[in-house]
Enzyme design. Structure first.
Site, short mmCIF file in Angstrom:
data_model
loop_
_atom_site.label_atom_id
_atom_site.label_comp_id
_atom_site.label_asym_id
_atom_site.label_seq_id
_atom_site.Cartn_x
_atom_site.Cartn_y
_atom_site.Cartn_z
N HIS A 155 0.95 -1.19 0.07
CA HIS A 155 -0.01 -0.57 -0.03
C HIS A 155 0.73 1.17 -0.28
CE1 HIS A 155 -2.82 -2.67 0.67
NE2 HIS A 155 -4.25 -2.02 0.88
N TRP A 169 -16.47 -16.94 9.68
CA TRP A 169 -17.87 -16.62 9.34
C TRP A 169 -17.61 -15.27 10.34
CZ3 TRP A 169 -16.78 -21.73 10.74
CH2 TRP A 169 -16.97 -22.17 12.53
#
Length: 335
Positions: A45, A226
Site C-alpha cells: 500500500h 464466518w
C-alpha cells in the site's frame, strides 16, 4: 530487490504525483505517506500503489483538485462528501477534524461518503495516537471476498483500524477482514514465497498457502472464518448508513477502480479528559509489559504488541534503505 533511501523514494513519488496534476503541496503530503508506508514494511500500500493511483487520476476516477465538503454537522458528528478527491488527503482531513471535535466534546466522529482509496489505514490511527487520541477508523470497499459459505465475492475486505496513544510507542492495530489482504498476496507472490498460514481457496476449493491461486479464484479467506465475514458486513453497513454513502453492492456498480466512491468512518476519543495522559500511559505500559511476560511458542521468540514490528521495520529501513521490487521501481521512474 533493491534498497532505496527514504528521501529518494519520496522525491520520485512526489514527482510522479505532480506529473499527474497534483499541486506540489498535495503531492508532497501523499508522497510522504506512501513512502512511510513502504518504510514501515507495508509495501503493498506504499510504493506498489503509486502507479495504480496515477492511472486512476488519468482515467478521471480520482480528482486531484477535489476537497471534502460539509454535508451535516451534529455536534460531535460531522458528515462530509469526499467528492472523489485523493483518499489520503480526504482521510487526513477527516482524522484532523475528528480530533478537533474530540477536543471539544471528548469524542469526535467524522464520516466520509464518495471518497477514494485511503491506502494504508493504519496511517490515520497512528496520526491520532501520536497526538494523544484513541483512534478508530474503517472503510468499506468493492466486493472482493466471498461471504462465509459462498463462492463468489459479495462482501468487501473492509480494513479496520484501532490505535491507543503511548509515549513509548502507540499500540496500533490495522487489519483487513481477510486472513491476508490482497496486497499481502501480491508481495508474497512477487517474493516467490508462501503465506505463513492458508489464506484462501484454490480452484479445487482447497485451502492453500500459495498466493497466486487465491488471486485467481478471489476466494480469499475471511479472518476467523464466518466471524470475519460478519464483521465485514457490519462495517459496510455502519459506514454507508452514517455517511449517507455507498454500500459494497453499490460500489460494485461504479466503474471507478478499487474503493472508488467508498464510505468511511473516523472516530477520535480524548482519554486525557477522563483520567489524564499519565493514566493512559500507565495502562498501555501495563498491557505491553504483561504481554512481554508471555512464554514464546518458539525458543528465542518474542511476543510483540500491535504496531511494534512496523516501528522496528521503519528504523531498519531508514538506516539501510527501503526494499523495493526492481520492476515496480522502474515503473515509478517511468511515470
Amino acid at each position: 530487490m533493491t534498497r532505496i533511501s527514504f528521501e529518494k523514494m519520496k522525491s520520485e513519488v512526489k514527482r510522479a504525483f505532480m506529473s499527474a496534476g497534483m499541486s506540489e503541496q498535495d503531492a508532497d503530503v501523499c508522497a510522504q505517506i506512501h513512502t512511510e508506508t513502504s518504510c514501515d514494511g507495508v509495501y503493498s500500500h506504499g510504493l506498489n500503489r503509486v502507479a495504480r493511483f496515477v492511472d486512476y487520476v488519468e482515467k478521471g476516477w480520482v480528482d486531484v483538485h477535489a476537497t471534502p465538503s460539509l454535508i451535516n454537522s451534529l455536534g460531535a458528528i460531522e458528515v462530509y462528501n469526499g467528492n472523489r478527491g485523493p483518499g489520503i488527503l480526504n482521510a487526513l482531513f477527516a482524522t484532523d477534524k475528528a480530533m478537533e471535535i474530540a477536543k471539544k466534546h471528548g469524542v469526535g466522529i467524522v464520516t466520509l461518503k464518495n471518497t477514494t482509496h485511503w491506502m494504508r489505514g493504519g496511517t490515520y490511527g497512528l496520526k491520532a495516537a501520536e497526538q494523544g487520541f484513541i483512534g478508530i477508523s474503517w472503510t468499506n470497499t468493492e466486493s472482493c471476498m466471498p461471504a462465509w459459505g459462498a463462492k463468489d465475492t459479495r462482501i468487501g475486505n473492509n480494513p479496520f483500524v484501532m490505535a491507543v496513544p503511548r509515549s513509548k510507542g502507540p499500540i496500533v492495530l490495522d487489519m483487513a477482514m481477510s486472513q491476508y489482504s490482497y496486497g499481502k498476496l501480491q508481495t508474497t507472490r512477487l517474493n516467490d514465497d508462501l503465506l505463513p498460514f492458508p489464506g484462501g481457496f484454490d480452484e479445487n476449493g482447497e485451502l492453500t498457502r500459495e498466493p497466486a491461486p487465491i488471486e485467481e479464484t478471489r476466494r480469499i479467506l475471511p479472518m476467523g472464518y464466518w466471524k470475519g465475514a460478519g464483521f465485514s458486513i457490519l462495517l459496510d453497513a455502519v459506514a454507508a448508513i452514517m455517511s449517507g454513502g455507498n454500500s459494497t453492492g453499490e460500489i460494485d456498480k461504479i466503474d471507478a477502480g478499487s474503493c472508488g466512491g467508498c464510505s468511511q468512518v473516523f472516530i477520535a476519543m480524548d482519554p486525557s479528559q477522563i483520567n489524564g495522559e499519565d493514566y493512559t500511559d500507565k495502562i498501555a505500559d501495563n498491557i505491553v509489559g504483561y504481554l512481554r511476560e508471555s512464554e514464546p511458542d518458539k525458543e528465542g521468540g518474542e511476543v510483540s504488541y500491535p504496531g511494534e514490528n512496523s516501528r522496528k521495520r521503519r528504523q531498519e529501513n531508514l538506516k539501510n534503505g527501503i526494499p523495493v521490487d526492481d520492476d515496480i521501481w522502474n515503473e515509478i521512474l517511468s511515470l
